[in-house]
Design a protein around this motif. Structure first.
Motif, PDB file in Angstrom:
ATOM      1  N   THR A   3       0.831  -1.200   0.000  1.00  0.00           N
ATOM      2  CA  THR A   3       0.000   0.000   0.000  1.00  0.00           C
ATOM      3  C   THR A   3       0.863   1.246   0.000  1.00  0.00           C
ATOM      4  OG1 THR A   3      -0.023   0.113   2.400  1.00  0.00           O
ATOM      5  CG2 THR A   3      -1.728  -1.248   1.353  1.00  0.00           C
ATOM      6  N   ILE A   4       0.195   2.375  -0.161  1.00  0.00           N
ATOM      7  CA  ILE A   4       0.906   3.649  -0.105  1.00  0.00           C
ATOM      8  C   ILE A   4       1.572   3.811   1.259  1.00  0.00           C
ATOM      9  CG2 ILE A   4       0.565   6.153  -0.065  1.00  0.00           C
ATOM     10  CD1 ILE A   4      -1.478   5.770  -2.303  1.00  0.00           C
ATOM     11  N   LYS A   5       0.910   3.363   2.325  1.00  0.00           N
ATOM     12  CA  LYS A   5       1.509   3.460   3.667  1.00  0.00           C
ATOM     13  C   LYS A   5       2.813   2.681   3.735  1.00  0.00           C
ATOM     14  CE  LYS A   5      -2.654   4.379   6.317  1.00  0.00           C
ATOM     15  NZ  LYS A   5      -3.572   3.943   7.355  1.00  0.00           N
ATOM     16  N   ARG A   9       6.419   4.166   4.606  1.00  0.00           N
ATOM     17  CA  ARG A   9       7.263   3.604   5.665  1.00  0.00           C
ATOM     18  C   ARG A   9       8.650   3.240   5.153  1.00  0.00           C
ATOM     19  NH1 ARG A   9       3.055   0.515   7.233  1.00  0.00           N
ATOM     20  NH2 ARG A   9       3.909  -1.328   6.227  1.00  0.00           N
ATOM     21  N   GLU A  10       8.703   2.770   3.894  1.00  0.00           N
ATOM     22  CA  GLU A  10       9.983   2.372   3.296  1.00  0.00           C
ATOM     23  C   GLU A  10      10.746   3.555   2.702  1.00  0.00           C
ATOM     24  OE1 GLU A  10      11.503  -0.657   3.262  1.00  0.00           O
ATOM     25  OE2 GLU A  10       9.925  -1.261   4.659  1.00  0.00           O
ATOM     26  N   HIS A  11      10.200   4.763   2.852  1.00  0.00           N
ATOM     27  CA  HIS A  11      10.815   5.999   2.344  1.00  0.00           C
ATOM     28  C   HIS A  11      10.986   5.988   0.827  1.00  0.00           C
ATOM     29  CE1 HIS A  11      11.455   7.140   6.491  1.00  0.00           C
ATOM     30  NE2 HIS A  11      12.050   5.973   6.695  1.00  0.00           N
ATOM     31  N   LEU A  12      10.064   5.332   0.136  1.00  0.00           N
ATOM     32  CA  LEU A  12      10.068   5.343  -1.324  1.00  0.00           C
ATOM     33  C   LEU A  12       9.215   6.489  -1.852  1.00  0.00           C
ATOM     34  CD1 LEU A  12       9.571   1.530  -2.053  1.00  0.00           C
ATOM     35  CD2 LEU A  12      11.716   2.807  -1.896  1.00  0.00           C
ATOM     36  N   LEU A  13       8.243   6.878  -1.066  1.00  0.00           N
ATOM     37  CA  LEU A  13       7.307   7.930  -1.431  1.00  0.00           C
ATOM     38  C   LEU A  13       7.383   9.025  -0.375  1.00  0.00           C
ATOM     39  CD1 LEU A  13       5.123   8.197  -3.684  1.00  0.00           C
ATOM     40  CD2 LEU A  13       3.483   7.280  -2.039  1.00  0.00           C
ATOM     41  N   ILE A  37       7.232   3.281  -9.024  1.00  0.00           N
ATOM     42  CA  ILE A  37       7.480   2.244  -8.021  1.00  0.00           C
ATOM     43  C   ILE A  37       6.750   0.959  -8.412  1.00  0.00           C
ATOM     44  CG2 ILE A  37       7.080   1.557  -5.619  1.00  0.00           C
ATOM     45  CD1 ILE A  37       7.429   4.590  -4.911  1.00  0.00           C
ATOM     46  N   ARG A  38       5.507   1.097  -8.831  1.00  0.00           N
ATOM     47  CA  ARG A  38       4.719  -0.096  -9.200  1.00  0.00           C
ATOM     48  C   ARG A  38       5.270  -0.752 -10.460  1.00  0.00           C
ATOM     49  NH1 ARG A  38      -1.124   1.812  -7.003  1.00  0.00           N
ATOM     50  NH2 ARG A  38      -0.698   1.189  -4.868  1.00  0.00           N
ATOM     51  N   SER A  47      13.458  -5.624  -6.199  1.00  0.00           N
ATOM     52  CA  SER A  47      13.198  -5.647  -4.758  1.00  0.00           C
ATOM     53  C   SER A  47      12.996  -4.210  -4.274  1.00  0.00           C
ATOM     54  CB  SER A  47      14.379  -6.271  -4.026  1.00  0.00           C
ATOM     55  OG  SER A  47      15.512  -5.409  -4.116  1.00  0.00           O
ATOM     56  N   ILE A  48      12.453  -4.078  -3.074  1.00  0.00           N
ATOM     57  CA  ILE A  48      12.254  -2.746  -2.490  1.00  0.00           C
ATOM     58  C   ILE A  48      13.606  -2.049  -2.319  1.00  0.00           C
ATOM     59  CG2 ILE A  48      11.501  -1.527  -0.402  1.00  0.00           C
ATOM     60  CD1 ILE A  48       9.219  -2.456  -2.240  1.00  0.00           C
ATOM     61  N   ALA A  49      14.629  -2.786  -1.909  1.00  0.00           N
ATOM     62  CA  ALA A  49      15.963  -2.191  -1.746  1.00  0.00           C
ATOM     63  C   ALA A  49      16.497  -1.680  -3.080  1.00  0.00           C
ATOM     64  CB  ALA A  49      16.932  -3.210  -1.139  1.00  0.00           C
ATOM     65  N   ALA A  50      16.288  -2.444  -4.149  1.00  0.00           N
ATOM     66  CA  ALA A  50      16.749  -2.024  -5.475  1.00  0.00           C
ATOM     67  C   ALA A  50      15.965  -0.799  -5.952  1.00  0.00           C
ATOM     68  CB  ALA A  50      16.612  -3.174  -6.470  1.00  0.00           C
ATOM     69  N   VAL A  51      14.665  -0.774  -5.686  1.00  0.00           N
ATOM     70  CA  VAL A  51      13.843   0.390  -6.050  1.00  0.00           C
ATOM     71  C   VAL A  51      14.354   1.626  -5.317  1.00  0.00           C
ATOM     72  CG1 VAL A  51      11.541   1.415  -5.879  1.00  0.00           C
ATOM     73  CG2 VAL A  51      11.790  -0.956  -6.626  1.00  0.00           C
TER      74      VAL A  51
END
Length: 198
Positions: A3-5, A9-13, A37-38, A47-51
């Motif tokens: 989700t957007i949350k 939390r992951e500091h991507l947005l 991101i999507r 992965s989230i780390a790669a993003v």
């Protein structure tokens, strides 16, 4: 699906503009970033780390287009786990000569060189030479589908995100089309053999 949350939390947005204790307003730049991101986590299989690494580079106006594409490539290469043996020096020499004949400016540490050397060791050089010509033509066509003006590569982060979103999407679409075309032609060949045998 995250989700957007989760992305917050992951500091991507980046956070939106707060309007209430549990509410915020998000602008057009948030939508562009969310779309990227999507695409990166979906079609790009990152992965989230790669993003996070790709987004960090996108947010840095000092990162040039070629460096940004290399960062994206490295992020995508982390998906590949290989147990292939190291290609022999002759295969690496063939790849180096091929890239020189094509006049392609590619970093010496580019992981795709190793992948091509492994392919050269298995296939031989002639097949790679023919594929390189085809790849050059296809990439020229693919780049026509991106903005002709180089400004979006170095302009605002939202412009750069739009270009990367299109590039990853075009790459995924091309890969899907290539696989479907191979399946089609193999099916046609099998049908012809069946008709000929009957």
């Amino acid at each position: 699906m995250p989700t957007i949350k989760f992305y917050l939390r992951e500091h991507l947005l980046p956070p939106g503009r707060p309007t209430a204790p549990n509410q915020a307003v998000y602008g057009p730049s948030h939508l562009v970033r969310l779309r990227l991101i999507r695409v990166l986590t979906g079609m790009g299989h990152l992965s989230i780390a790669a993003v996070r690494d790709v987004l960090r580079a996108l947010d840095d106006p000092e990162v040039a287009a070629v460096e940004l594409y290399a960062i994206l490539g490295r992020a995508r290469d982390t998906r590949r786990v290989t147990t292939e043996p190291v290609a022999p020096p002759a295969a690496h020499a063939h790849v180096n000569a091929l890239l020189e004949r094509c006049s392609w400016r590619v970093a010496l540490q580019e992981p795709q060189r190793d992948l091509l050397a492994q392919a050269a060791a298995t296939l031989g050089g002639a097949e790679l030479d023919a594929l390189a010509v085809t790849a050059e033509q296809l990439v020229s066509r693919l780049l026509e589908l991106l903005p002709a003006d180089p400004a979006p590569w170095s302009a605002q982060p939202s412009d750069r995100m739009t270009v990367i979103t299109r590039l990853v999407t075009l790459d995924a679409a091309f890969d899907a089309l290539r696989r479907l075309a191979v399946e089609h032609h193999l099916t046609v060949c099998a049908s012809r053999r069946t008709v000929a045998a009957s």
